[in-house]
Design a protein around this motif. Structure first.
Motif, PDB file in Angstrom:
ATOM      1  N   ASP A 136      53.971  88.361  -9.675  1.00 23.97           N
ATOM      2  CA  ASP A 136      54.250  89.597  -8.864  1.00 23.97           C
ATOM      3  C   ASP A 136      52.805  89.862  -8.000  1.00 23.97           C
ATOM      4  O   ASP A 136      52.929  90.389  -7.001  1.00 23.97           O
ATOM      5  CB  ASP A 136      54.234  90.671  -9.773  1.00 23.97           C
ATOM      6  N   MET A 137      51.577  89.438  -8.550  1.00 23.35           N
ATOM      7  CA  MET A 137      50.516  89.504  -7.806  1.00 23.35           C
ATOM      8  C   MET A 137      49.821  88.457  -7.928  1.00 23.35           C
ATOM      9  O   MET A 137      49.890  87.277  -8.299  1.00 23.35           O
ATOM     10  CB  MET A 137      49.489  90.807  -8.637  1.00 23.35           C
ATOM     11  N   LYS A 166      58.630  94.013  -1.409  1.00 22.16           N
ATOM     12  CA  LYS A 166      59.488  93.922  -2.539  1.00 22.16           C
ATOM     13  C   LYS A 166      58.957  94.815  -4.179  1.00 22.16           C
ATOM     14  O   LYS A 166      57.993  94.387  -4.101  1.00 22.16           O
ATOM     15  CB  LYS A 166      59.799  92.707  -2.920  1.00 22.16           C
ATOM     16  N   PRO A 167      59.729  95.583  -4.410  1.00 21.40           N
ATOM     17  CA  PRO A 167      59.139  96.118  -5.638  1.00 21.40           C
ATOM     18  C   PRO A 167      59.157  95.238  -6.833  1.00 21.40           C
ATOM     19  O   PRO A 167      59.674  94.463  -7.011  1.00 21.40           O
ATOM     20  CB  PRO A 167      60.245  97.234  -6.012  1.00 21.40           C
ATOM     21  N   PHE A 168      58.103  95.676  -7.707  1.00 21.16           N
ATOM     22  CA  PHE A 168      57.765  95.107  -8.979  1.00 21.16           C
ATOM     23  C   PHE A 168      57.235  96.180  -9.813  1.00 21.16           C
ATOM     24  O   PHE A 168      56.857  97.163  -9.377  1.00 21.16           O
ATOM     25  CB  PHE A 168      56.929  94.009  -9.041  1.00 21.16           C
ATOM     26  N   PRO A 205      50.009  91.371  -3.535  1.00 26.07           N
ATOM     27  CA  PRO A 205      49.041  92.293  -3.614  1.00 26.07           C
ATOM     28  C   PRO A 205      48.041  91.621  -4.774  1.00 26.07           C
ATOM     29  O   PRO A 205      48.401  90.673  -5.607  1.00 26.07           O
ATOM     30  CB  PRO A 205      49.915  93.558  -4.273  1.00 26.07           C
ATOM     31  N   GLY A 206      46.710  92.156  -4.923  1.00 22.47           N
ATOM     32  CA  GLY A 206      45.841  91.532  -5.790  1.00 22.47           C
ATOM     33  C   GLY A 206      45.403  92.608  -6.702  1.00 22.47           C
ATOM     34  O   GLY A 206      45.178  93.776  -6.650  1.00 22.47           O
ATOM     35  N   ILE A 207      44.598  92.135  -7.818  1.00 20.37           N
ATOM     36  CA  ILE A 207      43.801  92.888  -8.835  1.00 20.37           C
ATOM     37  C   ILE A 207      42.680  93.492  -8.080  1.00 20.37           C
ATOM     38  O   ILE A 207      42.086  94.462  -8.260  1.00 20.37           O
ATOM     39  CB  ILE A 207      43.458  92.287 -10.191  1.00 20.37           C
ATOM     40  N   THR A 208      42.147  92.552  -7.166  1.00 20.11           N
ATOM     41  CA  THR A 208      40.825  92.904  -6.424  1.00 20.11           C
ATOM     42  C   THR A 208      41.302  92.439  -5.049  1.00 20.11           C
ATOM     43  O   THR A 208      42.252  91.548  -4.810  1.00 20.11           O
ATOM     44  CB  THR A 208      39.322  92.493  -7.057  1.00 20.11           C
TER      45      THR A 208
END
Length: 208
Positions: free
Chosen positions: A111-112, A59-61, A140-143
């Motif tokens: 979102d992440m 899903k988009p963000f 999804p992640g920052i790292t």
């Protein structure tokens, strides 16, 4: 019992994300302000780079990062190559990962996550194999596991293998390990770019 354990793990991960992201945004606010001013003076407005990326379940963000490249085009209006638009400030921000700090807001709003596969481009969704698409089974992640095991210095195929491995083996302790390893990688500036590129080479698709 397995579903209950997974549910507890997800709640713990989300609570940890909120706590760390909120605390980091407060403690790092002087750094965020300083970087924002530097980007504004060096590159002009806008200070933030915003782009639609696929998140959980594809899903988009809107992801937010500090801008690292200046706006520059040739006589036909085509943007110049990245290496000509990425100046000294942009290289510094990428080498120190300071350009990623605004993503803490994405973590705070859900979102992440702090740890997870990196959010890539929407156009890549149509290029993934069924196995590669599994990277979107988590936020999804920052790292992530791929970032601490080569980052941009490894192939796309290897990145996706590592992303899916994380999906299958994720745990709170693994996330803590990845965060510690991330600090070490950032200090050493390991794997920031692929050899011969100032940024990651585009994914062209693989075997299905």
């Amino acid at each position: 019992m397995a579903l209950e354990r997974i549910g507890r793990s997800l709640r713990l991960k989300r609570s940890f994300d909120i706590f760390v992201a909120a605390l980091a945004l407060v403690l790092l606010s002087p750094v965020l302000l300083a970087v924002g001013i530097a980007v504004r003076l060096a590159l002009g407005p806008p200070v933030l780079f915003r782009q639609t990326r696929p998140g959980l379940d594809g899903k988009p963000f809107i992801v937010r990062k500090f801008r690292t490249m200046r706006e520059a085009s040739d006589e036909h209006g085509v943007p110049l190559p990245d290496e000509l638009r990425l100046g000294r400030l942009g290289r510094f921000l990428r080498a120190t990962s300071l350009d990623e700090l605004p993503e803490l807001w994405n973590v705070l709003v859900g979102d992440m996550s702090l740890v997870g596969p990196r959010p890539l481009l929407m156009e890549y969704l149509a290029l993934y194999s069924a196995e590669q698409m599994r990277r979107h089974e988590v936020r999804p992640g920052i790292t992530g596991w791929a970032q601490v095991n080569g980052r941009n210095a490894i192939s796309w195929e290897r990145k996706f293998e590592l992303d899916v491995w994380y999906v299958d083996h994720r745990s709170f302790l693994l996330d803590l390990r990845i965060l510690v390893m991330t600090v070490v990688r950032v200090v050493r500036s390991d794997g920031i770019v692929q050899p011969g590129h100032v940024s990651a080479e585009r994914f062209r698709g693989g075997l299905r």
